[in-house]
Motif scaffolding. Sequence first.
Motif, PDB file in Angstrom:
ATOM      1  N   GLU A  47       0.835  -1.203   0.000  1.00  0.00           N
ATOM      2  CA  GLU A  47       0.000   0.000   0.000  1.00  0.00           C
ATOM      3  C   GLU A  47       0.875   1.262   0.000  1.00  0.00           C
ATOM      4  O   GLU A  47       0.589   2.222  -0.730  1.00  0.00           O
ATOM      5  CB  GLU A  47      -0.915   0.002   1.210  1.00  0.00           C
ATOM      6  CG  GLU A  47      -2.006  -1.047   1.149  1.00  0.00           C
ATOM      7  CD  GLU A  47      -2.806  -1.137   2.433  1.00  0.00           C
ATOM      8  OE1 GLU A  47      -2.627  -0.276   3.326  1.00  0.00           O
ATOM      9  OE2 GLU A  47      -3.618  -2.067   2.550  1.00  0.00           O
ATOM     10  N   PHE A  48       1.934   1.264   0.808  1.00  0.00           N
ATOM     11  CA  PHE A  48       2.815   2.425   0.850  1.00  0.00           C
ATOM     12  C   PHE A  48       3.550   2.616  -0.461  1.00  0.00           C
ATOM     13  O   PHE A  48       3.767   3.748  -0.899  1.00  0.00           O
ATOM     14  CB  PHE A  48       3.800   2.318   2.009  1.00  0.00           C
ATOM     15  CG  PHE A  48       3.184   2.561   3.355  1.00  0.00           C
ATOM     16  CD1 PHE A  48       2.300   3.605   3.567  1.00  0.00           C
ATOM     17  CD2 PHE A  48       3.482   1.734   4.419  1.00  0.00           C
ATOM     18  CE1 PHE A  48       1.728   3.832   4.799  1.00  0.00           C
ATOM     19  CE2 PHE A  48       2.913   1.943   5.670  1.00  0.00           C
ATOM     20  CZ  PHE A  48       2.034   2.998   5.855  1.00  0.00           C
ATOM     21  N   GLU A  49       3.938   1.531  -1.111  1.00  0.00           N
ATOM     22  CA  GLU A  49       4.598   1.632  -2.415  1.00  0.00           C
ATOM     23  C   GLU A  49       3.649   2.256  -3.444  1.00  0.00           C
ATOM     24  O   GLU A  49       4.056   3.104  -4.237  1.00  0.00           O
ATOM     25  CB  GLU A  49       5.057   0.247  -2.897  1.00  0.00           C
ATOM     26  CG  GLU A  49       6.234  -0.319  -2.137  1.00  0.00           C
ATOM     27  CD  GLU A  49       7.520   0.424  -2.408  1.00  0.00           C
ATOM     28  OE1 GLU A  49       7.722   0.873  -3.545  1.00  0.00           O
ATOM     29  OE2 GLU A  49       8.315   0.555  -1.462  1.00  0.00           O
ATOM     30  N   GLN A  50       2.384   1.837  -3.426  1.00  0.00           N
ATOM     31  CA  GLN A  50       1.406   2.402  -4.356  1.00  0.00           C
ATOM     32  C   GLN A  50       1.208   3.889  -4.097  1.00  0.00           C
ATOM     33  O   GLN A  50       1.194   4.698  -5.033  1.00  0.00           O
ATOM     34  CB  GLN A  50       0.070   1.671  -4.231  1.00  0.00           C
ATOM     35  CG  GLN A  50       0.076   0.272  -4.784  1.00  0.00           C
ATOM     36  CD  GLN A  50      -1.236  -0.458  -4.520  1.00  0.00           C
ATOM     37  OE1 GLN A  50      -2.115   0.050  -3.837  1.00  0.00           O
ATOM     38  NE2 GLN A  50      -1.354  -1.655  -5.069  1.00  0.00           N
ATOM     39  N   ARG A  51       1.068   4.259  -2.827  1.00  0.00           N
ATOM     40  CA  ARG A  51       0.885   5.678  -2.490  1.00  0.00           C
ATOM     41  C   ARG A  51       2.116   6.488  -2.867  1.00  0.00           C
ATOM     42  O   ARG A  51       2.006   7.612  -3.365  1.00  0.00           O
ATOM     43  CB  ARG A  51       0.578   5.837  -1.005  1.00  0.00           C
ATOM     44  CG  ARG A  51      -0.802   5.328  -0.647  1.00  0.00           C
ATOM     45  CD  ARG A  51      -1.163   5.601   0.771  1.00  0.00           C
ATOM     46  NE  ARG A  51      -1.305   7.036   0.969  1.00  0.00           N
ATOM     47  CZ  ARG A  51      -1.253   7.625   2.150  1.00  0.00           C
ATOM     48  NH1 ARG A  51      -1.064   6.916   3.231  1.00  0.00           N
ATOM     49  NH2 ARG A  51      -1.392   8.913   2.257  1.00  0.00           N
ATOM     50  N   ARG A  52       3.305   5.917  -2.627  1.00  0.00           N
ATOM     51  CA  ARG A  52       4.543   6.616  -2.967  1.00  0.00           C
ATOM     52  C   ARG A  52       4.613   6.848  -4.478  1.00  0.00           C
ATOM     53  O   ARG A  52       4.961   7.940  -4.939  1.00  0.00           O
ATOM     54  CB  ARG A  52       5.751   5.813  -2.500  1.00  0.00           C
ATOM     55  CG  ARG A  52       7.063   6.572  -2.706  1.00  0.00           C
ATOM     56  CD  ARG A  52       8.209   5.714  -2.332  1.00  0.00           C
ATOM     57  NE  ARG A  52       8.264   4.631  -3.328  1.00  0.00           N
ATOM     58  CZ  ARG A  52       9.372   4.011  -3.670  1.00  0.00           C
ATOM     59  NH1 ARG A  52      10.487   4.283  -3.066  1.00  0.00           N
ATOM     60  NH2 ARG A  52       9.358   3.072  -4.571  1.00  0.00           N
ATOM     61  N   ASN A  53       4.263   5.830  -5.257  1.00  0.00           N
ATOM     62  CA  ASN A  53       4.264   5.973  -6.714  1.00  0.00           C
ATOM     63  C   ASN A  53       3.250   7.021  -7.162  1.00  0.00           C
ATOM     64  O   ASN A  53       3.526   7.793  -8.083  1.00  0.00           O
ATOM     65  CB  ASN A  53       3.992   4.634  -7.380  1.00  0.00           C
ATOM     66  CG  ASN A  53       5.164   3.681  -7.237  1.00  0.00           C
ATOM     67  OD1 ASN A  53       6.291   4.090  -7.025  1.00  0.00           O
ATOM     68  ND2 ASN A  53       4.879   2.385  -7.338  1.00  0.00           N
ATOM     69  N   GLN A  54       2.086   7.044  -6.532  1.00  0.00           N
ATOM     70  CA  GLN A  54       1.083   8.060  -6.865  1.00  0.00           C
ATOM     71  C   GLN A  54       1.621   9.457  -6.580  1.00  0.00           C
ATOM     72  O   GLN A  54       1.443  10.382  -7.390  1.00  0.00           O
ATOM     73  CB  GLN A  54      -0.207   7.824  -6.089  1.00  0.00           C
ATOM     74  CG  GLN A  54      -1.002   6.636  -6.542  1.00  0.00           C
ATOM     75  CD  GLN A  54      -2.199   6.358  -5.637  1.00  0.00           C
ATOM     76  OE1 GLN A  54      -2.332   6.957  -4.573  1.00  0.00           O
ATOM     77  NE2 GLN A  54      -3.055   5.449  -6.061  1.00  0.00           N
TER      78      GLN A  54
END
Length: 97
Positions: A47-54
Amino acid sequence: MKYQKPAPSSKFHPFAYFALAIYIGIFFLSAWFASNQHKVALQMREEFEQRRNQFHNEINRLKIEETRLTSIERIHEIAKDLQMVQPSESTRELRAD
């Protein structure tokens, strides 16, 4: 008279069985909690990786927008729309003496 050695009892005390059962239970619970914690950590990481990419994508989009808005061509176009002209003569300072 000979002394007889007491024979070791082959029976465990019921408390020993209870203590062994508690120990084994705690061992399995700790293993289960550790594996569950690992699963939760992996989910959180994804989830944090997805948010970071966003956020990185949004930052890049905003940088592109900033570059477009502050480009010389756009500023020149806005100046034309506002009927602002570049001075043809050099500026002079007026002094009141």
